[in-house]
Design an enzyme around this catalytic site. Structure first.
Site, PDB file in Angstrom:
ATOM      1  N   ASP A 167       0.829  -1.213   0.000  1.00 55.16           N
ATOM      2  CA  ASP A 167       0.000   0.000   0.000  1.00 55.16           C
ATOM      3  C   ASP A 167       0.863   1.264   0.000  1.00 55.16           C
ATOM      4  OD1 ASP A 167      -2.345   1.451   0.117  1.00 55.16           O
ATOM      5  OD2 ASP A 167      -3.117   0.461   1.914  1.00 55.16           O
TER       6      ASP A 167
ATOM      7  N   ASP B 277     -10.605   2.112  -3.226  1.00 55.52           N
ATOM      8  CA  ASP B 277     -11.141   1.904  -1.877  1.00 55.52           C
ATOM      9  C   ASP B 277     -12.661   1.950  -1.888  1.00 55.52           C
ATOM     10  OD1 ASP B 277      -8.879   1.398  -0.498  1.00 55.52           O
ATOM     11  OD2 ASP B 277      -8.638   3.414   0.332  1.00 55.52           O
TER      12      ASP B 277
HETATM   13  C1  DGJ Z   1      -5.850   1.793   1.988  1.00 52.32           C
HETATM   14  C2  DGJ Z   1      -6.223   0.574   1.200  1.00 52.32           C
HETATM   15  O1  DGJ Z   1      -6.676   0.922  -0.064  1.00 52.32           O
HETATM   16  C3  DGJ Z   1      -7.254  -0.214   1.985  1.00 52.32           C
HETATM   17  O2  DGJ Z   1      -7.710  -1.291   1.229  1.00 52.32           O
HETATM   18  C4  DGJ Z   1      -6.639  -0.649   3.259  1.00 52.32           C
HETATM   19  O3  DGJ Z   1      -5.586  -1.533   3.012  1.00 52.32           O
HETATM   20  C5  DGJ Z   1      -6.146   0.554   4.048  1.00 52.32           C
HETATM   21  N1  DGJ Z   1      -5.294   1.390   3.251  1.00 52.32           N
HETATM   22  C6  DGJ Z   1      -5.410   0.128   5.276  1.00 52.32           C
HETATM   23  O4  DGJ Z   1      -4.834   1.169   5.927  1.00 52.32           O
END
Ligand code: DGJ
Length: 749
Positions: free
Chosen positions: A478, A548
């Site tokens: 991430d 997200d």
């Molecule tokens: C952003 C990601 O896109 C989410 O899926 C998740 O992993 C969060 N970060 C966790 O902090």
């Protein structure tokens, strides 16, 4: 595939699909002559007309030839300073302060295959799959060179381009702009199509007329970004998903970028694309080189789907590498939207039990397993398991997933550091920061200075030791904020204009080391969803978390937009709970499932809390996905309807398996409407002479009031020839409900 005719100076790159023609004139200048549908032999039926244009200057050697001006010529890699006033592809500042340079042809070479680009992701090809032309230009003062590289692939409607700058002299120069490509078109009858968005709202299609003067889209965020994508298409007006000329450009680059277009006085168009020149200043010392990222250029005579399929194919066959390049991707369950930071071993094991029972294949433990991270305030950088939450460590949860027949995956955010972390306390100098100015925060976190070798080594070691500590099959990588105060304490003052580029190069060095060290692991990249969805990341990690936003309605446009450039197998897509956590919407489970099946399918909700009826539906969806998975993940993908057209209320996606034998069709209607027309779907990409039997059908389910009316007539069991399905089409049974989603499967007889 590549020929050079010395008498005319014509270089012709050609395969069955495309031709790309450039010409060396007067032994010095490289002109662009043609790019489009394949031509057997370019004899110049459209010679360039020499016209005396006022205010278009002559190079010194041609003072008396008033019809010769760089200002009006179609050029391959234009400079600025000798009379071409349009956008330049590069700008260099020499030691005496001038930004004037003059590069002329020096030599060229045609070779089988495709060389890699030092330190950068790029398309790769075997010697019998591609041919590469390298043209060397030399500055007339003698101490600088540029190499332009063009690759044509045997099977792809793609040309790959890049440029390399070499300082062979004794004085340093500053590279202030270094585009990956430039492209001149003879006219401007185009629309400009790009993908814009934001966090949780990535990649909507923007299509506007190409205007006189300049237009630009790009990122100044240090990453390719949610806000704009490193992609541009010029399309002829009237182009549809299936018809019309499209010229698409995609950068194999994860940093900030820019695409500029300019329509000039005589109606021609110039396109420039590459690293964003905003603040870019790369010092090229004697003997040093600078390599630009690669640009992939697609020409399609078959509309936007044709362009997308060419991009999908090259990404799948020549960008993605490793074990999972052609391997089926597992159905996962991710605990993020199920638990957020609030989990322990027991909860995770319960999730695993339920996942195994439902037929899922991979359990992913997301953020919060390390340091003292119970919210997003701390611990990034401290990649040590939190044994208060996971009593038996990562090994415990990983082995327990394995014992249930599931693979196990883990989340990391290695490029970041929390101020509240042991790493920060030990190494505050490892953060990107400007001396004397406080650093800005994003999600309470700071960005590590990946330009530093010791930071790269730390990340490789920290992530590597976790991966060695437990049986981990999958990693989600991430990146949750963009760069600010992009200054490195490790670089000299005069090299600070390199920081953002070096950051990405540092990232690539890390990714190469980690992915090569753990070839069995499936990596998925992520940046707060799809904030770094680009071909550069896909070179290291074969799939990306698309957004997200897990709401099925939003996903219809996010996934339709993403599919402009990237194949479904590159897109993570999960079923989540309703009301949806991002937009509060309640959609049918079937719509969420069918929409997610158009990507790397998974679940991201507390499946242990589903009702028995819901679980039964999940089992049905999972079984169906497993059956159709090769087609959904590796078939050809077609957009039949997208939310970007019409009222935005309908979407239809179609998949055809690689052998053409299986077809999957999905249709979504977001809101029910009164007096609605009957929707006909015309399939595409079928064999018109083959007969297809409808074998699968998930009819839309009523979620709202049932007004009776039409009864659904299932076509299951019936067979139709490809020509009927394509030319006459099939009618979708009308249903009065919001969030209707249908799926049909066809098998060729
Ligand atoms: C952003 C990601 O896109 C989410 O899926 C998740 O992993 C969060 N970060 C966790 O902090």
């Amino acid at each position: 595939m590549i020929t050079f005719d010395e008498s005319t100076g014509i270089f012709h790159l050609r395969n069955d699909k495309v031709s790309y023609v450039l010409q060396l004139v007067r032994g010095k200048y490289l002109l662009h002559r043609y790019w489009g549908k394949a031509i057997r032999e370019f004899r110049d039926s459209r010679p360039f007309q020499a016209i005396d244009r006022a205010f278009s200057p002559q190079p010194a050697a041609y003072e008396n030839e008033r019809t010769f001006s760089l200002d009006v010529l179609p050029r391959e890699y234009p400079d600025y300073g000798h009379g071409d006033y349009r956008l330049p592809a590069y700008v260099m500042r020499q030691a005496d302060g001038t930004t004037v340079t003059e590069f002329w042809y020096e030599s060229h070479e045609i070779k089988a295959g495709k060389p890699g680009l030092a330190g950068l992701p790029a398309a790769y090809a075997k010697d019998d799959e591609a041919e590469t032309l390298t043209i060397r230009l030399r500055d007339t003062k003698g101490s600088l060179a540029i190499e332009l590289q063009y690759t044509i692939f045997a099977e792809e409607a793609v040309i790959a381009r890049n440029a390399r700058f070499l300082n062979t002299g004794e004085l340093a120069v500053d590279l202030l702009q270094a585009a990956s490509f430039a492209m001149d078109f003879a006219d401007h009858e185009f629309e400009r199509l790009n993908l814009w968005g934001g966090h949780a709202a990535e990649r909507s299609v923007e299509r506007v007329p190409l205007m006189r003067g300049q237009q630009e889209h790009g990122s100044r965020r240090g990453a390719s970004s949610h806000q704009q994508s490193p992609f541009l298409a010029l399309v002829r007006p009237g182009t549809t998903e299936t018809a019309g000329d499209v010229y698409g450009f995609s950068l194999v680059w994860s940093g900030e970028f820019s695409f500029k277009t300019e329509v000039e006085q005589f109606g021609t168009t110039r396109v420039i694309g590459g690293i964003n020149d905003f603040g870019f200043d790369w010092q090229l010392q004697p003997e040093e080189e600078f390599q630009t990222p690669e640009a992939l250029l697609v020409y399609s005579p078959d509309g936007l789907n044709g362009m997308s399929q060419a991009f999908h194919h090259i990404v799948r066959e020549h960008i993605v590498r490793g074990k999972y390049q052609h391997a089926l991707r597992p159905i996962l369950v991710n605990n993020w939207e199920a638990t957020y930071f609030d989990f322990d071993e027991e909860k995770i094991n319960k999730l695993a039990d339920c996942a195994a029972d439902l037929g899922l294949e991979l359990l992913v433990l997301d953020d919060g397993w390390f340091g003292k991270r119970n919210d997003d305030n701390s611990s990034l950088g401290d990649w040590v398991v939190n044994t208060q939450k996971l009593k038996q460590g990562l090994k415990g949860v990983a082995e327990s997933a394995h014992s249930r027949g599931l693979k196990f995956g883990l989340w990391f955010e290695p490029e970041m550091i929390s101020a509240d972390s042991d790493l920060y306390r030990a190494h505050p100098e490892w953060v990107l920061q400007v001396p004397d100015y406080p650093s800005s925060y994003g999600r309470h976190q700071l960005v590590l200075d990946l330009t530093r070798q010791e930071v790269q080594d730390y990340i490789v070691e920290a992530v590597g030791s976790v991966l060695r500590s437990a049986p981990i099959d999958y990693v989600k990588w991430d990146f949750n904020r963009h760069l600010t105060e992009a200054f490195s304490l490790a670089l000299p003052d005069e090299r600070q204009g390199e920081t953002k580029t070096r950051f990405v190069l540092g990232l690539y060095a890390i990714l190469e080391r980690i992915t090569q060290a753990f070839p069995e692991i499936l990596f998925e990249s992520c940046s707060g969803g799809g904030g770094r969805f680009d071909a550069g990341m896909l070179y290291y990690m074969p799939q990306t978390w698309t957004s997200d936003n897990t709401d099925a309605v939003c996903r219809l446009s996010i996934q339709s937009g993403t599919s402009m450039v990237f194949p479904p197998v590159a897109m993570g897509a999960h079923v989540s709970v309703v009301p949806n956590h991002q937009v509060g919407r309640v959609t049918s489970l079937q719509m969420r499932a069918i929409c997610a099946m158009a990507g790397d399918f998974g679940y991201e909700l507390d499946i242990t809390r589903m009702t028995d009826a819901e679980k039964a539906q999940v089992r049905e969806h999972v079984a169906l996905y497993k059956k159709l998975r090769p087609t959904l993940q590796f078939g050809s993908f077609y957009r039949l309807l997208t939310p970007f057209a019409g009222k935005g209320n309908e979407t239809a996606w179609q998949f055809v398996s690689q052998d053409g034998k299986q077809v999957v069709l999905m249709y979504f209607k977001t809101l029910a409407e009164p007096a609605s027309p009957i929707r006909t779907l015309k399939l595409t990409g079928l064999d018109k002479d083959a007969c297809y039997k409808v074998t699968q059908y998930l009819p839309a389910q009523r979620t709202s009031m049932d007004f009776g009316g039409e009864t659904a007539t299932s076509l299951v069991g019936q067979s139709f020839y490809g020509d009927e399905l394509m030319y006459s089409g099939m009618a979708v049974e009308k249903i009065d409900t919001d969030f209707a989603a249908y799926l049909w499967g066809f098998e060729q007889q």
